[in-house]
Design an enzyme around this catalytic site. Structure first.
Site, PDB file in Angstrom:
ATOM      1  CB  CYS A   7      10.108  -0.469   0.422  1.00 40.12           C
ATOM      2  SG  CYS A   7       9.618   1.001   1.811  1.00 40.12           S
ATOM      3  CG  ASP A  30      -0.788   6.478  -9.790  1.00 38.60           C
ATOM      4  OD1 ASP A  30      -1.600   6.810  -7.946  1.00 38.60           O
ATOM      5  OD2 ASP A  30      -1.693   6.061 -10.060  1.00 38.60           O
ATOM      6  CG  ASN A  87      -6.572   8.731  -0.226  1.00 42.70           C
ATOM      7  OD1 ASN A  87      -7.500   9.804  -0.224  1.00 42.70           O
ATOM      8  ND2 ASN A  87      -6.097   7.856  -1.360  1.00 42.70           N
ATOM      9  N   GLY A  93      -9.688   4.568   1.279  1.00 39.91           N
ATOM     10  CA  GLY A  93      -9.253   4.352   0.181  1.00 39.91           C
ATOM     11  C   GLY A  93      -7.970   4.266  -0.278  1.00 39.91           C
ATOM     12  CG  HIS A  98       5.979   3.635   1.987  1.00 37.02           C
ATOM     13  ND1 HIS A  98       6.948   3.074   1.562  1.00 37.02           N
ATOM     14  CD2 HIS A  98       6.203   4.888   1.881  1.00 37.02           C
ATOM     15  CE1 HIS A  98       8.255   3.821   2.000  1.00 37.02           C
ATOM     16  NE2 HIS A  98       7.592   4.816   1.852  1.00 37.02           N
ATOM     17  CG  HIS A 100       1.012   7.780  -0.976  1.00 35.03           C
ATOM     18  ND1 HIS A 100       0.744   6.050   0.269  1.00 35.03           N
ATOM     19  CD2 HIS A 100       0.080   7.073  -1.470  1.00 35.03           C
ATOM     20  CE1 HIS A 100      -0.543   5.454  -0.533  1.00 35.03           C
ATOM     21  NE2 HIS A 100      -1.001   6.652  -1.593  1.00 35.03           N
TER      22      HIS A 100
HETATM   23  P1  5GP Z   1      -3.713   5.162  -2.653  1.00 38.40           P
HETATM   24  O1  5GP Z   1      -5.213   4.588  -3.290  1.00 38.40           O
HETATM   25  O2  5GP Z   1      -2.737   4.280  -1.719  1.00 38.40           O
HETATM   26  O3  5GP Z   1      -4.053   6.286  -2.720  1.00 38.40           O
HETATM   27  O4  5GP Z   1      -2.155   5.334  -4.007  1.00 38.40           O
HETATM   28  C1  5GP Z   1      -1.317   4.583  -4.560  1.00 38.40           C
HETATM   29  C2  5GP Z   1      -1.770   4.840  -5.954  1.00 38.40           C
HETATM   30  O5  5GP Z   1      -0.142   4.044  -6.289  1.00 38.40           O
HETATM   31  C3  5GP Z   1      -2.642   4.649  -6.969  1.00 38.40           C
HETATM   32  O6  5GP Z   1      -2.716   6.132  -7.106  1.00 38.40           O
HETATM   33  C4  5GP Z   1      -1.978   3.826  -7.944  1.00 38.40           C
HETATM   34  O7  5GP Z   1      -2.625   3.860  -8.857  1.00 38.40           O
HETATM   35  C5  5GP Z   1      -0.766   3.862  -7.587  1.00 38.40           C
HETATM   36  N1  5GP Z   1       0.674   2.741  -7.350  1.00 38.40           N
HETATM   37  C6  5GP Z   1      -0.320   1.112  -7.297  1.00 38.40           C
HETATM   38  N2  5GP Z   1       0.583   0.370  -8.270  1.00 38.40           N
HETATM   39  C7  5GP Z   1       1.833   1.526  -7.936  1.00 38.40           C
HETATM   40  C8  5GP Z   1       2.646   1.055  -9.333  1.00 38.40           C
HETATM   41  O8  5GP Z   1       3.457  -0.187  -9.681  1.00 38.40           O
HETATM   42  N3  5GP Z   1       3.510   1.737  -9.895  1.00 38.40           N
HETATM   43  C9  5GP Z   1       3.550   3.290  -9.500  1.00 38.40           C
HETATM   44  N4  5GP Z   1       3.906   4.333 -10.406  1.00 38.40           N
HETATM   45  N5  5GP Z   1       1.934   3.855  -8.925  1.00 38.40           N
HETATM   46  C10 5GP Z   1       0.978   2.105  -8.269  1.00 38.40           C
HETATM   47 ZN    ZN Z   2       7.268   0.828   2.516  1.00 42.96          ZN
END
Ligand code: 5GP
Ligand code: ZN
Length: 113
Positions: A7, A30, A87, A93, A98, A100
């Site tokens: 957010c 990412d 995920n 993981g 939020h 995505h």
């Molecule tokens: P999840 O692990 O929840 O499926 O994906 C979260 C993703 O968000 C991860 O791939 C992580 O590298 C990315 N991520 C986490 N914090 C940030 C951030 O502050 N900026 C960006 N651009 N990506 C982020």
């Molecule tokens: Zn959010």
């Protein structure tokens, strides 16, 4: 919700490298790419995970998938291909609650199933 990282990225409180935006969807690179092309696509409405999708809010998922062909085109992977990953929860993981979708292109390590 105020504490949600994505957010904050959507509202510009935390900077991100934007790839695409419309009134419903935001996409950004990412911070820790797992593939040569790795973009995170989020709905602008806060939905924590796939577990929270309902008949009332599921258009957010359609909005994401409607944007995907355009995002893939911007990234230059429309023809070469890409993988979309969501995920949900601890065992998958999920680290940011939020919902995505990861769009990954280039060498994505072959098939996953
Ligand atoms: P999840 O692990 O929840 O499926 O994906 C979260 C993703 O968000 C991860 O791939 C992580 O590298 C990315 N991520 C986490 N914090 C940030 C951030 O502050 N900026 C960006 N651009 N990506 C982020
Ligand atoms: Zn959010």
């Amino acid at each position: 919700m105020n504490d949600c990282l994505f957010c904050k990225i959507i509202n510009g409180e935390i900077p991100s490298k934007k790839v695409f935006e419309n009134d419903k969807v935001y996409a950004f690179y990412d911070i820790a790419p797992q593939a040569p092309v790795h973009v995170v696509i989020v709905p602008k409405t806060h939905i924590a995970s796939a577990n929270e999708i309902t008949a009332e809010n599921s258009s957010a998922v359609a909005d994401i998938y409607t944007a995907i062909p355009e995002i893939a085109k911007i990234l230059g992977v429309s023809e070469t291909g890409y993988r979309i990953v969501n995920n949900c929860g601890k065992d998958a993981g999920q680290t940011v609650f939020h919902i995505h979708f990861h769009l990954m292109g280039g060498d994505v390590g072959g098939k996953m199933y």
